[in-house]
Design an enzyme around this catalytic site. Structure first.
Site, PDB file in Angstrom:
ATOM      1  N   GLU A 127       7.634  -9.428  -3.554  1.00 30.54           N
ATOM      2  CA  GLU A 127       6.829  -8.230  -3.275  1.00 30.54           C
ATOM      3  C   GLU A 127       6.680  -7.357  -4.512  1.00 30.54           C
ATOM      4  OE1 GLU A 127       9.464  -7.947   0.216  1.00 30.54           O
ATOM      5  OE2 GLU A 127       7.819  -6.867   1.146  1.00 30.54           O
ATOM      6  N   ARG A 147       5.722   1.235  -3.765  1.00 33.72           N
ATOM      7  CA  ARG A 147       5.580   0.701  -2.418  1.00 33.72           C
ATOM      8  C   ARG A 147       5.482   1.892  -1.460  1.00 33.72           C
ATOM      9  NH1 ARG A 147       9.991  -1.401   1.777  1.00 33.72           N
ATOM     10  NH2 ARG A 147       8.543  -2.170   3.314  1.00 33.72           N
ATOM     11  N   ASN A 178      10.446   1.095  -5.299  1.00 32.10           N
ATOM     12  CA  ASN A 178      10.482   1.025  -3.836  1.00 32.10           C
ATOM     13  C   ASN A 178      11.539   2.028  -3.376  1.00 32.10           C
ATOM     14  OD1 ASN A 178      10.798   0.392  -1.166  1.00 32.10           O
ATOM     15  ND2 ASN A 178      11.177  -1.804  -1.481  1.00 32.10           N
ATOM     16  N   ARG A 229      16.654  -5.110  15.197  1.00 30.89           N
ATOM     17  CA  ARG A 229      15.530  -4.635  16.030  1.00 30.89           C
ATOM     18  C   ARG A 229      15.229  -5.630  17.137  1.00 30.89           C
ATOM     19  NH1 ARG A 229      11.481  -3.526  11.169  1.00 30.89           N
ATOM     20  NH2 ARG A 229      13.271  -3.510   9.781  1.00 30.89           N
TER      21      ARG A 229
END
Ligand code: AMP
Length: 401
Positions: free
Chosen positions: A387, A93, A7, A243
């Site tokens: 993941e 990824r 990743n 965010r």
């Protein structure tokens, strides 16, 4: 079969080497602060179970970073493989697969150029993912390189949910639509939930809440994503660490026109300075919960805003799905904060969600934990996401197909 999962971010590379025969992790680590003065690699030989080795030194670029990963895996004393050829596949990824990729894909020159062309949709992620792939191709030339896209799981969202109500040509010419992210995590926990519920995935309806540093929530119908809270970018939807999540887009015009802010400044404001950080000054929910215990007002507000937004989406997705088998909490906050789960589920009994406060406070006890009360129409589960394992499993499936 050994599969390496990579990743690659803009300044870091996370990796895990799996033995797919028993799905165990042989080695794992992270290269951080690539391109900065002081970098570091943390490598753990899981096979030997020894303490992680941390090596601090400047790491100029991704090539140097991945070289160090390969060296660590091959190290005569602390390594876990004796030649790069032992690695059958490298699963990468890749954040953005646009509308082109809805499944794991073996990487060739054509795939590389499509990933490159999608960089304008994910400027922070796709270029780093691409570099990771290119370096891995050189370091592990015998391995099959596979791309696993964060957006792929959401390609099943129907047009009435993925389109924005803006002129058609923006979709047709500029590909502006909902893509959704965290797909690998939403798919992984969906599969675990279906297995736990003892139902075929194709018959399972779920709401999966991935609440980490980034956060998104997905409506899953018959094992497929049918709506998700992130959109064209990972900015909208739930409130996150830094965010904003959903805001009125007119705020952007107002800040630019009436307050003279540059677009790049507004971009930074909404992506890096908003969310929990913007409201409370802290982006980590653990710090916020600690401050709440001391009656800190800004921390209370951030926590209540965060939880309320999740609750609203659960209501919306319950309506979208019609029937829900289970609500799943996952990722850092979802797996660990009983307080958030409690706040989110309060008042949802009329929709079918009743939490058991004791089970909720006892938290995670394995891969799957049931936290709903007896008689709750809809099950409420905590499922640990993984993941990296999902990327390894999907890479393996491509090889075996
Ligand atoms: P992730 O991106 O899935 O690694 O999640 C990271 C986030 O999970 C952190 O920023 C924290 O806000 C949150 N987190 C992790 N552990 C806890 C905990 N025990 N209680 C509350 N929040 C937590």
């Amino acid at each position: 079969m050994k599969i390496l999962v990579i990743n690659a971010g803009s300044s870091s590379i996370k990796y895990q080497l799996f033995n797919m025969d028993d799905r165990s992790v042989l080695a794992a680590g992270v290269v951080e602060r690539i391109g900065e003065e002081k970098g570091q690699i943390k490598h753990e030989n899981k096979l030997a179970g020894t303490a992680p080795i941390v090596n601090r030194l400047a790491i100029p670029d991704h090539q140097a970073g991945l070289n160090m990963v390969a060296q660590s895996l091959l190290d005569a004393e602390k390594g876990v493989i004796s030649t790069p050829n032992e690695i059958t596949a490298v699963g990468h990824r890749v954040v953005h697969g646009g509308e082109k990729f809805s499944a794991p894909t073996v990487i060739n020159e054509e795939v590389l150029s499509v990933i490159d062309s999608l960089s304008s949709l994910a400027p922070l992620h796709n270029p780093a993912n691409l570099t990771g792939i290119q370096v891995a191709m050189k370091l592990f030339p015998h391995a099959t390189q596979v791309a696993i896209f964060d957006t792929a799981f959401h390609q099943s969202i129907p047009d009435y949910a993925y389109r924005y109500a803006i002129p058609n040509e923006l979709y047709e010419k500029h590909h502006i639509r909902v893509y959704g992210f965290h797909g690998t995590s939403h798919l992984f926990v969906s599969k675990v939930a279906a297995e736990y519920l003892d139902k075929p995935l194709e018959e399972t309806n779920l709401i999966t809440a991935h609440l980490g540093n980034g956060a998104s929530i997905t409506a899953v119908s018959g094992g497929k994503s049918v709506d998700t809270s992130m959109g064209f970018s990972p900015l909208p939807g739930l409130m996150m660490g830094t965010r904003s999540g959903d805001i009125d887009p007119a705020i952007v015009f107002h800040l630019a026109k009436d307050h003279g802010m540059e677009i790049s400044e507004i971009d930074k404001l909404l992506n890096k300075k908003s969310g929990l950080l913007g409201i409370s000054g802290d982006n980590d929910l653990r710090d916020i919960e600690e401050r709440m215990a001391k009656n800190d007002e800004a921390a209370r507000l951030a926590f209540e805003m965060y939880s309320y937004r999740i609750k609203k989406y659960i209501g919306a997705y319950t309506a979208a799905l019609g029937r829900v088998d289970a609500l799943v909490f996952t990722a850092g906050v979802g797996e660990n904060s009983d307080r958030v789960r409690h706040q989110v589920c309060q008042g949802l009994a009329s929709l079918g969600y009743t939490l058991d406060p004791v089970k909720n406070s006892q938290g995670k006890k394995g891969e799957v934990s049931e936290i709903h009360a007896e008689g709750s129409r809809i099950k409420i589960l905590i499922i640990s996401t993984n993941e990296e394992l999902e990327i390894a499993l999907q890479s393996e499936a491509v090889l075996l197909a």
